[in-house]
Scaffold this active site. Structure first.
Site, PDB file in Angstrom:
ATOM      1  N   ASN A 125      -3.795  -7.828  -7.095  1.00  0.00           N
ATOM      2  CA  ASN A 125      -3.899  -8.175  -5.678  1.00  0.00           C
ATOM      3  C   ASN A 125      -5.373  -8.385  -5.368  1.00  0.00           C
ATOM      4  O   ASN A 125      -6.133  -7.420  -5.298  1.00  0.00           O
ATOM      5  CB  ASN A 125      -3.317  -7.036  -4.823  1.00  0.00           C
ATOM      6  CG  ASN A 125      -3.529  -7.260  -3.334  1.00  0.00           C
ATOM      7  OD1 ASN A 125      -3.928  -8.344  -2.906  1.00  0.00           O
ATOM      8  ND2 ASN A 125      -3.265  -6.234  -2.540  1.00  0.00           N
TER       9      ASN A 125
ATOM     10  N   LYS B   3      -6.649  -9.329  -2.665  1.00  0.00           N
ATOM     11  CA  LYS B   3      -6.975  -9.049  -1.263  1.00  0.00           C
ATOM     12  C   LYS B   3      -7.838 -10.198  -0.719  1.00  0.00           C
ATOM     13  O   LYS B   3      -7.618 -11.339  -1.099  1.00  0.00           O
ATOM     14  CB  LYS B   3      -7.628  -7.670  -1.135  1.00  0.00           C
ATOM     15  CG  LYS B   3      -6.779  -6.591  -1.830  1.00  0.00           C
ATOM     16  CD  LYS B   3      -7.207  -5.200  -1.536  1.00  0.00           C
ATOM     17  CE  LYS B   3      -6.267  -4.224  -2.248  1.00  0.00           C
ATOM     18  NZ  LYS B   3      -6.537  -2.828  -1.927  1.00  0.00           N
TER      19      LYS B   3
ATOM     20  N   HIS C 183       2.065  -4.237   2.438  1.00  0.00           N
ATOM     21  CA  HIS C 183       0.874  -3.538   1.933  1.00  0.00           C
ATOM     22  C   HIS C 183       0.300  -2.660   3.043  1.00  0.00           C
ATOM     23  O   HIS C 183       0.335  -3.031   4.219  1.00  0.00           O
ATOM     24  CB  HIS C 183      -0.163  -4.554   1.453  1.00  0.00           C
ATOM     25  CG  HIS C 183      -1.250  -3.910   0.642  1.00  0.00           C
ATOM     26  ND1 HIS C 183      -2.279  -3.214   1.226  1.00  0.00           N
ATOM     27  CD2 HIS C 183      -1.423  -3.803  -0.692  1.00  0.00           C
ATOM     28  CE1 HIS C 183      -3.061  -2.729   0.267  1.00  0.00           C
ATOM     29  NE2 HIS C 183      -2.561  -3.076  -0.910  1.00  0.00           N
TER      30      HIS C 183
ATOM     31  N   GLU D  41      -2.597  -2.201   3.923  1.00  0.00           N
ATOM     32  CA  GLU D  41      -3.642  -2.851   4.709  1.00  0.00           C
ATOM     33  C   GLU D  41      -3.045  -3.766   5.773  1.00  0.00           C
ATOM     34  O   GLU D  41      -3.749  -4.190   6.694  1.00  0.00           O
ATOM     35  CB  GLU D  41      -4.602  -3.597   3.761  1.00  0.00           C
ATOM     36  CG  GLU D  41      -5.483  -2.588   3.032  1.00  0.00           C
ATOM     37  CD  GLU D  41      -5.939  -3.000   1.650  1.00  0.00           C
ATOM     38  OE1 GLU D  41      -5.936  -4.197   1.336  1.00  0.00           O
ATOM     39  OE2 GLU D  41      -6.290  -2.087   0.869  1.00  0.00           O
TER      40      GLU D  41
ATOM     41  N   GLU E 260       2.094   2.956  -3.301  1.00  0.00           N
ATOM     42  CA  GLU E 260       0.634   2.972  -3.222  1.00  0.00           C
ATOM     43  C   GLU E 260       0.197   4.010  -2.184  1.00  0.00           C
ATOM     44  O   GLU E 260       0.163   3.705  -0.976  1.00  0.00           O
ATOM     45  CB  GLU E 260       0.095   1.602  -2.791  1.00  0.00           C
ATOM     46  CG  GLU E 260       0.399   0.477  -3.754  1.00  0.00           C
ATOM     47  CD  GLU E 260      -0.590  -0.683  -3.599  1.00  0.00           C
ATOM     48  OE1 GLU E 260      -1.229  -1.012  -4.591  1.00  0.00           O
ATOM     49  OE2 GLU E 260      -0.726  -1.219  -2.487  1.00  0.00           O
TER      50      GLU E 260
ATOM     51  N   GLY F  79      -8.585   2.001  -3.562  1.00  0.00           N
ATOM     52  CA  GLY F  79     -10.014   1.694  -3.515  1.00  0.00           C
ATOM     53  C   GLY F  79     -10.924   2.903  -3.475  1.00  0.00           C
ATOM     54  O   GLY F  79     -12.111   2.775  -3.166  1.00  0.00           O
TER      55      GLY F  79
ATOM     56  N   SER G 292      -6.220   2.573  -7.271  1.00  0.00           N
ATOM     57  CA  SER G 292      -7.283   2.934  -8.220  1.00  0.00           C
ATOM     58  C   SER G 292      -6.835   2.920  -9.676  1.00  0.00           C
ATOM     59  O   SER G 292      -7.273   3.742 -10.475  1.00  0.00           O
ATOM     60  CB  SER G 292      -7.900   4.297  -7.852  1.00  0.00           C
ATOM     61  OG  SER G 292      -8.535   4.230  -6.592  1.00  0.00           O
TER      62      SER G 292
HETATM   63  P1  13P Z   1      -7.234  -0.670  -5.806  1.00  0.00           P
HETATM   64  O1  13P Z   1      -6.680  -0.902  -7.187  1.00  0.00           O
HETATM   65  O2  13P Z   1      -8.520  -1.407  -5.560  1.00  0.00           O
HETATM   66  O3  13P Z   1      -7.295   0.787  -5.482  1.00  0.00           O
HETATM   67  O4  13P Z   1      -6.187  -1.326  -4.785  1.00  0.00           O
HETATM   68  C1  13P Z   1      -4.847  -1.011  -4.896  1.00  0.00           C
HETATM   69  C2  13P Z   1      -4.082  -1.903  -4.016  1.00  0.00           C
HETATM   70  O5  13P Z   1      -4.111  -1.772  -2.816  1.00  0.00           O
HETATM   71  C3  13P Z   1      -3.314  -2.977  -4.646  1.00  0.00           C
HETATM   72  O6  13P Z   1      -2.460  -3.583  -3.743  1.00  0.00           O
END
Ligand code: 13P
Length: 249
Positions: free
Chosen positions: A9, A11, A92, A94, A162, A168, A207
Site C-alpha cells: 500500500n 498510500k 483502511h 487512515e 491492521e 508506521g 510495520s
Molecule cells: P506500515 O507498513 O507502513 O506500518 O503501514 C501499514 C499499512 O497501513 C498498510 O496498509
C-alpha cells in the site's frame, strides 16, 4: 492450504519516477508463483503502473461507494478497474479515522468494488486506547460485523487486520496476539459465511518489514501481509515476498 497474499500500500507516496520500483517487484512476483502479490498505488499511478508491469497485480487504495454521480473529487470502482486496477483496499484506518468512514460506508464500498469486478482487501483494526482497555477483539468484531459485504467469499475478498497503533510506528503486536486476533476473526467469519471462511485470507498489516515478515507470516491464521512503508522499494518489499514463499509458497 491458503495461498499467501502479500500486498503493498503506497498510500499518498510515489510518482511516475517511483514506478521503476515495480520492475523488481514484478520480477519477484513472477519468480514466486506460490505467492499472490499486489501493489495498491495512488489513483494517478494505476494506469501507468498497469501499463509498465502488466504481469503485476495493481490495485487502488479506496473507491467511492456509488457507481457514478455528483461526487466531486471522488473515484468509482469502475474507474479504477478501467484504469487497470484488479483490486482495492477498503476501510483502511487512515480512511476510517481520518475521513470518518463508517462500517456501513466500508461495506458499501466493498460491494461496489465487487460489482466492478475488483477483488477487495477489507481492513479492520483497533486503536491503542481500545487495546489498552481490553477491547481490541470487540472493536474488530464490530467492524467486521458492520462492514462484511454481502456475498463475502474467499475468491474475491480478504481481510486485513491492521492494529492502528502498529501502522508506521515500528511496533507490532506479539505473535501470540496476532494469532489470537486472526483466530477470532476466522471464527467470526465462519459464523457469518460458514465453511467459506476456511479459504478466506486474513492478512496482517502494521510495520511489516523484511526482518519480522517470516515470524508474522508464520503465525497461526496469518495468510499474508499488507505492507505500507516497506512496499515503496523493491529492496524492502521483495524479501517480504520471499519470506511468504518460504512459509507458504
Ligand atoms: P506500515 O507498513 O507502513 O506500518 O503501514 C501499514 C499499512 O497501513 C498498510 O496498509
Amino acid at each position: 492450504m491458503r495461498r499467501k497474499l502479500v500486498a503493498g500500500n503506497w498510500k499518498m507516496n510515489g510518482s511516475r519516477g517511483a514506478l521503476a520500483e515495480l520492475d523488481g517487484i514484478a520480477a519477484a512476483a513472477a519468480g514466486t508463483p506460490g505467492v499472490d502479490v499486489g501493489i495498491a498505488v495512488p489513483f494517478t499511478l494505476i494506469a501507468p503502473a498497469a501499463e509498465r508491469v502488466p504481469g503485476l497485480t495493481i490495485g487502488a487504495q479506496d473507491v467511492h461507494l456509488a457507481a457514478s454521480g455528483a461526487h466531486t473529487g471522488c473515484i468509482s470502482a469502475a474507474m479504477v478497474a478501467e484504469a487497470g486496477a484488479r483490486f482495492t483496499l477498503v476501510g483502511h484506518s487512515e480512511r476510517r479515522c481520518d475521513r470518518g468512514e463508517s462500517d456501513a460506508d466500508v461495506k458499501a464500498k466493498a460491494e461496489a468494488a465487487r460489482r466492478a469486478g475488483l477483488s477487495v482487501i477489507l481492513c479492520v483494526g483497533e486503536q491503542l486506547a481500545e487495546r489498552d482497555a481490553g477491547r481490541a477483539e470487540a472493536v474488530v468484531a464490530e467492524q467486521i460485523a458492520g462492514s462484511l459485504p454481502e456475498g463475502a467469499a474467499a475468491d474475491w475478498l480478504s481481510i486485513a487486520y491492521e492494529p492502528v497503533w502498529a501502522i508506521g510506528t515500528g511496533r507490532t503486536p506479539t505473535l501470540a496476539d496476532v494469532a489470537q486476533m486472526h483466530g477470532t476473526i476466522r471464527r467470526q467469519l465462519a459464523a457469518s459465511i460458514g465453511g467459506g471462511a476456511d479459504a478466506m485470507r486474513i492478512l496482517y498489516g502494521g510495520s511489516v518489514t523484511a526482518d519480522n515478515a517470516a515470524d508474522l507470516l508464520g503465525a497461526a491464521d496469518v495468510d499474508g501481509a499488507l505492507v505500507g512503508g516497506a512496499s515503496l522499494t523493491a529492496a524492502k518489499f521483495v524479501p517480504i515476498v520471499s519470506a511468504a514463499s518460504v512459509i507458504g509458497g
